[in-house]
Write an enzyme that holds these catalytic residues in place. Sequence first.
Site, PDB file in Angstrom:
ATOM      1  N   TYR A 156     -31.716  -1.961  63.633  1.00 36.38           N
ATOM      2  CA  TYR A 156     -30.395  -1.530  64.113  1.00 36.38           C
ATOM      3  C   TYR A 156     -29.425  -1.785  62.973  1.00 36.38           C
ATOM      4  O   TYR A 156     -28.922  -2.896  62.796  1.00 36.38           O
ATOM      5  CB  TYR A 156     -30.005  -2.309  65.373  1.00 36.38           C
ATOM      6  CG  TYR A 156     -28.572  -2.088  65.799  1.00 36.38           C
ATOM      7  CD1 TYR A 156     -28.036  -0.802  65.903  1.00 36.38           C
ATOM      8  CD2 TYR A 156     -27.741  -3.163  66.106  1.00 36.38           C
ATOM      9  CE1 TYR A 156     -26.737  -0.596  66.287  1.00 36.38           C
ATOM     10  CE2 TYR A 156     -26.432  -2.971  66.498  1.00 36.38           C
ATOM     11  CZ  TYR A 156     -25.932  -1.685  66.585  1.00 36.38           C
ATOM     12  OH  TYR A 156     -24.633  -1.478  66.963  1.00 36.38           O
ATOM     13  N   ASP A 196     -31.810   2.875  65.049  1.00 36.11           N
ATOM     14  CA  ASP A 196     -30.451   3.392  64.874  1.00 36.11           C
ATOM     15  C   ASP A 196     -30.029   3.079  63.440  1.00 36.11           C
ATOM     16  O   ASP A 196     -29.651   1.947  63.129  1.00 36.11           O
ATOM     17  CB  ASP A 196     -29.529   2.724  65.898  1.00 36.11           C
ATOM     18  CG  ASP A 196     -28.095   3.225  65.798  1.00 36.11           C
ATOM     19  OD1 ASP A 196     -27.797   4.040  64.913  1.00 36.11           O
ATOM     20  OD2 ASP A 196     -27.260   2.782  66.625  1.00 36.11           O
ATOM     21  N   HIS A 297     -26.667   6.491  73.705  1.00 35.06           N
ATOM     22  CA  HIS A 297     -27.691   7.135  72.889  1.00 35.06           C
ATOM     23  C   HIS A 297     -28.765   7.698  73.810  1.00 35.06           C
ATOM     24  O   HIS A 297     -28.860   7.324  74.986  1.00 35.06           O
ATOM     25  CB  HIS A 297     -28.355   6.131  71.934  1.00 35.06           C
ATOM     26  CG  HIS A 297     -27.439   5.579  70.888  1.00 35.06           C
ATOM     27  ND1 HIS A 297     -27.609   5.804  69.541  1.00 35.06           N
ATOM     28  CD2 HIS A 297     -26.343   4.779  70.991  1.00 35.06           C
ATOM     29  CE1 HIS A 297     -26.677   5.179  68.859  1.00 35.06           C
ATOM     30  NE2 HIS A 297     -25.883   4.544  69.713  1.00 35.06           N
TER      31      HIS A 297
END
Length: 618
Positions: A156, A196, A297
């Site tokens: 992330y 991500d 998301h």
Amino acid sequence: MRIVSWNINGIRTLPQYHPWNTHKSGEAILDAIGGDITCFQEMKSSRSAIGRSFALPDNYYTFLSFPSGKGKGGYSGVSVYTRLTPRKAEEGLSGLLQPKPPLDSNERISSVYPQPHEIEFMAEEEGKVPPTLDALDAEGRGLVVDFGMFVLINVYCPNLASEERMPFKMNYHYLLQERVRQLIEVDHREVIVVGDINVTATPDDHCDGHLPSNEATFWDAPHRKWFRDWLYPQGPMHDVIRASWPDRKAMYTCWNQKIGARATNYGTRIDYILVTKGILPWVKHGDIQPSIKGSDHCPIYIDLHEELNLDGHRFNLRERIFGSDPPIQPPRIATQYWDEFSGKQTTLSNFFKKGVQPPPTQTSDATMAKTSSTPTPDSDPEIVELPPPSSQVTRTSSPPPEVEPKQARSLKRKESPSYSAPQVSRSSSSVTRSTKKHKAGTKSGQTKLSSFFATPSSQSETRSKPRPLGEAAEADHDPSLTPTQQSLAPSQSEDPEQPETTQASLSNRSGSSQSKSTGSAAASWSTIMAPLVAPLCTVHGEPTKELTVAKPGPNKGKKFYVCSRPVGTGYDRGKAERLREEVNPQYKCNFFKWASDVRKESMKASASRSQSRSQPKG
């Protein structure tokens, strides 16, 4: 075999959304997602708060990484859930995050790890670069898991919340790139990076990417330039989902929920599955899943072939993963080895379990006598009759009176006169005080709410004019009358020939005036308390929608109105953020007005209408 990646924006909020709220456990949710390897980002939890359902779901090996440091439990965090037994696993990208005792050389994935002097970091405001990698790995942003055939990295990457955050964001990207480079070049491993990345790869991956002002400067952002150079053909990593859909437009994975951007697909693609060249033949298909809700998301995934023919030879995926010596137990950082789940640590619930009753002990006669005089839970719970309120309760050493039966006590209380007298006294005194208070309020001439909205009448102006002293004495005083007669006589003595219906007409006027005053007050209150009518936006002339400020600060909780149209490419974000020639009037305009200002305008308009109605028509 399917690999799924999803920024869930909080493991505790995910089960609150449909269809996840129909599943009773973390295992059921993971089964519904359908991944053999499922990677989450933004867990927003901590080791103490995660709960067993998602920390140790049945039929999955679990690996978690949370931010280190006090007060960061609801921030960042990544996880890997796998049905397959991995060979090795590490927390973080630097190799510095170690369990106790630390991993030995046989438990480590890599032979070498990134070093600060080998990375060209971006300098911070003070011109300094990170002397160590501890800070970059302290936010729970990475997990590295070795599946034999490939090394999986779930990350992330930092978001660019402000320009001050840019050095940290870029340096984390550089750390990720260096770890992957060492795995490829030094350890000769195939790598899959999921998660991500928080970067849009091309203008096609951004909702406003093709606006002239954005397209001309798109690659000026350092994180976009870095990502472009890391991806094939400049770099080693292949964007396999884009390769599956090379000409697909608006393939976005993230939307701003605060402005309702998902409804019109006004988003960005910042979630990726990247693989090295050796994995490409095994990739069957890749896609996004925008119809799945539960976060800002959406999930993304790739499917790998179970079997593959290469150079005339047939290979099985799971055989390539497990090899001839498949692992029996997961790596040591798996959650099943945590003290709280391995039976080594006493959980809080154990303190509340009902223990074995101790054997009865012998007691003396004195103790038994004392115990017998103490009320027990099975005894009558009624309270002993209380004395009247007027009497004083004093503590004495005499034994308590004998308790009467419940029915007798209730009848005695109803018939006893000692309870009614004090009530009458209190009632009469309260009435007296209330009457005095009412008279005092009337005498002081308290202003009514309606007076603030009423237009002053000519009669009140005439009465307020001072009269000559002589006229006042002659009109208000007659020495032949008693004070009581003076208070009753003026209406008759002023005009002896007045008809008998004068008193009735005055009474009707008074009632009419009072009714009009009451109606005015009611109208004033209805104006104040009435719900606001949404104003019209200036561009489209359509009713706006009401929102509430949620951001902490002086305006938190205040209501405001904005254009009700959805956002879209070229919607008006204001002159400071959108060129006028690029504004698309089809979407939301930049109308904004505080609800308090709308109410003021509404009350002003209502007062103006009331004043115009009260004026005589000429």
